[in-house]
Design a protein around this motif. Structure first.
Motif, PDB file in Angstrom:
ATOM      1  N   ARG A  15      41.975  82.852  17.259  1.00 11.39           N
ATOM      2  CA  ARG A  15      42.847  81.985  18.053  1.00 11.39           C
ATOM      3  C   ARG A  15      43.427  82.744  19.239  1.00 11.39           C
ATOM      4  NH1 ARG A  15      47.402  79.334  14.904  1.00 11.39           N
ATOM      5  NH2 ARG A  15      47.625  81.425  13.981  1.00 11.39           N
ATOM      6  N   PHE A  16      43.501  82.044  20.373  1.00  7.21           N
ATOM      7  CA  PHE A  16      43.948  82.658  21.614  1.00  7.21           C
ATOM      8  C   PHE A  16      44.869  81.694  22.353  1.00  7.21           C
ATOM      9  CE2 PHE A  16      39.897  84.426  20.486  1.00  7.21           C
ATOM     10  CZ  PHE A  16      40.017  85.777  20.754  1.00  7.21           C
ATOM     11  N   LEU A  17      45.688  82.263  23.215  1.00  9.62           N
ATOM     12  CA  LEU A  17      46.525  81.472  24.105  1.00  9.62           C
ATOM     13  C   LEU A  17      46.112  81.776  25.534  1.00  9.62           C
ATOM     14  CD1 LEU A  17      48.947  79.536  24.460  1.00  9.62           C
ATOM     15  CD2 LEU A  17      50.403  81.572  24.601  1.00  9.62           C
ATOM     16  N   ALA A  18      45.650  80.761  26.250  1.00 11.21           N
ATOM     17  CA  ALA A  18      45.246  80.953  27.651  1.00 11.21           C
ATOM     18  C   ALA A  18      46.480  81.088  28.530  1.00 11.21           C
ATOM     19  CB  ALA A  18      44.399  79.768  28.108  1.00 11.21           C
ATOM     20  N   THR A  19      46.445  82.009  29.481  1.00 10.10           N
ATOM     21  CA  THR A  19      47.535  82.178  30.426  1.00 10.10           C
ATOM     22  C   THR A  19      47.215  81.446  31.723  1.00 10.10           C
ATOM     23  OG1 THR A  19      46.733  84.151  31.615  1.00 10.10           O
ATOM     24  CG2 THR A  19      47.812  84.512  29.481  1.00 10.10           C
ATOM     25  N   GLU A  20      48.154  81.453  32.650  1.00  7.31           N
ATOM     26  CA  GLU A  20      47.964  80.764  33.928  1.00  7.31           C
ATOM     27  C   GLU A  20      46.860  81.401  34.773  1.00  7.31           C
ATOM     28  OE1 GLU A  20      51.667  80.532  35.966  1.00  7.31           O
ATOM     29  OE2 GLU A  20      52.628  79.277  34.441  1.00  7.31           O
ATOM     30  N   PRO A  66      36.596  69.506  30.589  1.00  8.06           N
ATOM     31  CA  PRO A  66      37.452  70.564  31.123  1.00  8.06           C
ATOM     32  C   PRO A  66      38.148  71.346  30.002  1.00  8.06           C
ATOM     33  CG  PRO A  66      37.743  68.551  32.378  1.00  8.06           C
ATOM     34  CD  PRO A  66      36.879  68.190  31.208  1.00  8.06           C
ATOM     35  N   VAL A  67      38.228  72.663  30.191  1.00  7.32           N
ATOM     36  CA  VAL A  67      38.865  73.536  29.202  1.00  7.32           C
ATOM     37  C   VAL A  67      40.361  73.587  29.514  1.00  7.32           C
ATOM     38  CG1 VAL A  67      38.946  75.832  28.182  1.00  7.32           C
ATOM     39  CG2 VAL A  67      36.753  74.886  28.990  1.00  7.32           C
ATOM     40  N   PRO A  68      41.222  73.102  28.624  1.00  4.83           N
ATOM     41  CA  PRO A  68      42.649  73.062  28.924  1.00  4.83           C
ATOM     42  C   PRO A  68      43.300  74.440  28.833  1.00  4.83           C
ATOM     43  CG  PRO A  68      42.263  72.305  26.686  1.00  4.83           C
ATOM     44  CD  PRO A  68      40.915  72.526  27.303  1.00  4.83           C
ATOM     45  N   ILE A  69      44.408  74.606  29.524  1.00  3.12           N
ATOM     46  CA  ILE A  69      45.193  75.828  29.445  1.00  3.12           C
ATOM     47  C   ILE A  69      46.189  75.655  28.302  1.00  3.12           C
ATOM     48  CG2 ILE A  69      46.802  77.342  30.664  1.00  3.12           C
ATOM     49  CD1 ILE A  69      45.510  76.376  33.272  1.00  3.12           C
ATOM     50  N   GLY A  70      46.058  76.494  27.281  1.00  6.04           N
ATOM     51  CA  GLY A  70      46.911  76.365  26.106  1.00  6.04           C
ATOM     52  C   GLY A  70      46.285  77.061  24.920  1.00  6.04           C
ATOM     53  N   PRO A  71      46.693  76.725  23.688  1.00  5.06           N
ATOM     54  CA  PRO A  71      46.130  77.341  22.489  1.00  5.06           C
ATOM     55  C   PRO A  71      44.666  76.941  22.303  1.00  5.06           C
ATOM     56  CG  PRO A  71      48.233  76.266  22.018  1.00  5.06           C
ATOM     57  CD  PRO A  71      47.813  75.813  23.378  1.00  5.06           C
TER      58      PRO A  71
END
Length: 264
Positions: A15-20, A66-71
């Motif tokens: 699991r990862f969290l995407a940053t801005e 589209p790949v969302p920014i988030g978990p």
């Protein structure tokens, strides 16, 4: 909350969290496809039980939405396991959601000095011989455009036609973890369409829903170069085809299928 100097923060093994910094130039809520492509490539190489005598020779991505920014959650599975080759699939999904991006990688067994090496074409002008090239205007401060350094030896983002661009990550792929040469190539490879755009973005959309990367040599160093050419048929299908290089010379190719249409 402070933003990590990385595209992603690792939460746990899958699991990862995407940053801005993953944000693409077109939608403030969606990622550029380069960072998730590199994340899936790393997952293929790092999966539990992965053989250390194999490496990725080809990886193909299907960008389903589209790949969302988030978990995000990453899963892998082996589709075929053989003595000399294997096929591994990796999937990327929002936490608890359906997959938004799939990757299928062909890994081939390697051995040091197993066969005579055949040198391909000569090297391009190195990145040290050209200055930084500005990204095209983006309406937000942080994103893929601010996380990458770009240096064109041919063309430019705002110039129509073929382009050749050296690219270097200014942030890590995953916070606190080593960035590898393969990460750097996969982060850059999805930019071929933008590097060699042949149509005015103000009048036309030309988006890719896939990416294929073939590598005959394992990349080295911090810089990856995308030498791209785009062709478009009047029916609305295009192809961005690119040679990939590192500072030692050519390492492979990438290709993107394009949907092309007038803006409504």
């Amino acid at each position: 909350m402070a933003i990590s100097e990385a595209f992603y923060e690792r939460v746990d093994a899958g699991r990862f969290l995407a940053t801005e910094y993953t944000r693409g130039p077109w939608d403030p809520g969606s990622q550029h496809a380069g960072p998730p492509a590199a994340l899936l490539g790393r997952a293929v190489e790092e999966r539990e039980g992965a053989r250390c005598d194999m490496r990725i020779a080809r990886i193909t991505y299907e960008i389903l939405r589209p790949v969302p920014i988030g978990p995000l959650e990453v899963t892998t599975s082996v589709l075929r396991a053989g003595r000399s080759t294997e096929v591994v699939e990796a999937a990327l999904a929002p936490a608890g959601g359906a997959a938004v991006m799939l990757a299928r990688a062909l890994r081939i067994r390697v051995a040091e000095e197993a066969v005579p090496g055949v040198a391909p074409a000569p090297r391009l002008p190195p990145p040290g011989e050209v200055g930084p090239t500005p990204f095209f205007p983006v309406p937000w401060e942080r994103g893929y455009h601010s996380a990458m350094e770009t240096r064109f030896t041919e063309g430019a983002f705002m110039a129509l036609g073929p382009g050749t661009c050296w690219m270097r990550m200014k942030v890590a792929l995953v916070a606190g973890e080593e960035t590898r040469p393969l990460d750097r190539v996969l982060v850059a490879a999805d930019s071929g369409n933008g590097i060699s755009s042949v149509m005015d973005f103000g009048r036309y959309v030309f988006v890719n829903s896939d990416l294929s990367v073939h590598l005959h040599r394992h990349p080295a160093g911090e810089w990856a170069c995308v030498e791209a050419r785009t062709s478009v048929d009047a029916a609305g299908i295009g192809l961005a085809d690119a040679r990939l290089h590192d500072e030692k010379g050519p390492i492979g190719r990438s290709a993107q299928s394009l949907f092309v249409a007038p803006r409504s």
